[in-house]
Design a protein around this motif. Structure first.
Motif, PDB file in Angstrom:
ATOM      1  N   PHE A   1       0.831  -1.207   0.000  1.00 10.38           N
ATOM      2  CA  PHE A   1       0.000   0.000   0.000  1.00 10.38           C
ATOM      3  C   PHE A   1       0.862   1.252   0.000  1.00 10.38           C
ATOM      4  O   PHE A   1       0.624   2.196  -0.752  1.00 10.38           O
TER       5      PHE A   1
ATOM      6  N   GLU B   1      -0.954  -6.656  -0.658  1.00  6.88           N
ATOM      7  CA  GLU B   1      -2.285  -6.070  -0.463  1.00  6.88           C
ATOM      8  C   GLU B   1      -2.159  -4.549  -0.492  1.00  6.88           C
ATOM      9  O   GLU B   1      -1.438  -3.973   0.307  1.00  6.88           O
ATOM     10  N   THR B   2      -2.864  -3.907  -1.426  1.00  9.66           N
ATOM     11  CA  THR B   2      -2.763  -2.457  -1.579  1.00  9.66           C
ATOM     12  C   THR B   2      -3.959  -1.707  -1.000  1.00  9.66           C
ATOM     13  O   THR B   2      -4.015  -0.487  -1.095  1.00  9.66           O
ATOM     14  N   ASP B   3      -4.898  -2.421  -0.413  1.00 11.73           N
ATOM     15  CA  ASP B   3      -6.038  -1.793   0.264  1.00 11.73           C
ATOM     16  C   ASP B   3      -5.729  -1.771   1.763  1.00 11.73           C
ATOM     17  O   ASP B   3      -5.711  -2.827   2.417  1.00 11.73           O
ATOM     18  N   TRP B   4      -5.485  -0.594   2.326  1.00 11.45           N
ATOM     19  CA  TRP B   4      -5.082  -0.538   3.733  1.00 11.45           C
ATOM     20  C   TRP B   4      -6.154  -1.089   4.662  1.00 11.45           C
ATOM     21  O   TRP B   4      -5.845  -1.618   5.738  1.00 11.45           O
ATOM     22  N   ARG B   5      -7.408  -1.005   4.255  1.00 12.19           N
ATOM     23  CA  ARG B   5      -8.482  -1.513   5.106  1.00 12.19           C
ATOM     24  C   ARG B   5      -8.390  -3.031   5.270  1.00 12.19           C
ATOM     25  O   ARG B   5      -8.658  -3.566   6.349  1.00 12.19           O
ATOM     26  N   LYS B   6      -7.992  -3.708   4.206  1.00 10.72           N
ATOM     27  CA  LYS B   6      -7.826  -5.162   4.285  1.00 10.72           C
ATOM     28  C   LYS B   6      -6.607  -5.525   5.129  1.00 10.72           C
ATOM     29  O   LYS B   6      -6.609  -6.546   5.824  1.00 10.72           O
TER      30      LYS B   6
END
Length: 203
Positions: A40, A60-65
């Motif tokens: 990310f 994983e580039t979605d910080w929420r995940k």
């Protein structure tokens, strides 16, 4: 079933963070994750790190995940394998960009690995001769520390790399005691070579 102890070890670059991850990863009761916010961070900042495209493609580039992985929900899904009671996170302070929620920090055991700034900079400039302050993680580490202290009302554990190198058993015992887990002799040595849990950049 008791939820695992989730340890977020916050460090800047050019420290002994990988050695600490090896130490915890050698415990039979522990699973580790290597710099989960890195992909990310690279995508968001455009920082030109070696292998950045591959890290972004495979990470994983979605910080929420990433927060879901690291935070409280990890105790209820497959992030922590059966039989493991500790989830150790090698976290880089400069990867926690301002837009990432800090709320999840309340649900993990935050620890801080520090090193003499002069030694960090001397090591860092060998690979990047013109670092910016944000690259070194000092400011971000202080910000995370202050947030955790405010939220918990207590001072989180801080461990100095020089102290660990000087007397690893004593410092690791003190750290384990501070966070309420039993020390293991397995933390003091481990076989050489890569691990499946290493980030793709480790090569």
């Amino acid at each position: 079933m008791q939820a695992p102890v989730r340890i977020a070890m916050w460090s800047g670059p050019r420290n002994i963070s990988t050695a600490m991850m090896r130490s915890w990863g050698n415990r039979p009761d522990t699973v580790v994750v290597d710099e989960p916010f890195y992909a990310f961070y690279l995508k968001e900042t455009g920082t030109n790190h070696p292998g950045a495209e591959e890290v972004i493609a495979r990470g994983e580039t979605d910080w929420r995940k990433v927060v879901e992985l690291c935070g409280k929900k990890c105790g209820r899904d497959l992030s922590v394998p059966t039989g493991k009671t500790i989830f150790y996170q090698k976290q880089m302070t400069h990867h926690l960009l301002p837009e990432i929620s800090r709320d999840w920090l309340r649900d993990v055991t935050n620890c801080f690995l520090i090193r003499d700034p002069a030694e960090v900079i001397a090591s860092y400039i060998k690979k990047n001769p013109e670092p910016e302050l944000n690259d070194l993680g000092f400011v971000q580490q202080a910000e995370i520390f202050d947030f955790v202290r405010r939220q918990t009302g207590s001072v989180p554990p801080v461990i100095d790399a020089d102290d660990v190198l000087r007397d690893p058993e004593r410092m690791l015992r003190l750290l384990c005691d501070a966070i309420g887990v039993e020390f293991s002799d397995a933390m003091l040595s481990w076989p050489p070579g890569p691990r499946d849990t290493d980030g793709i950049w480790a090569k």
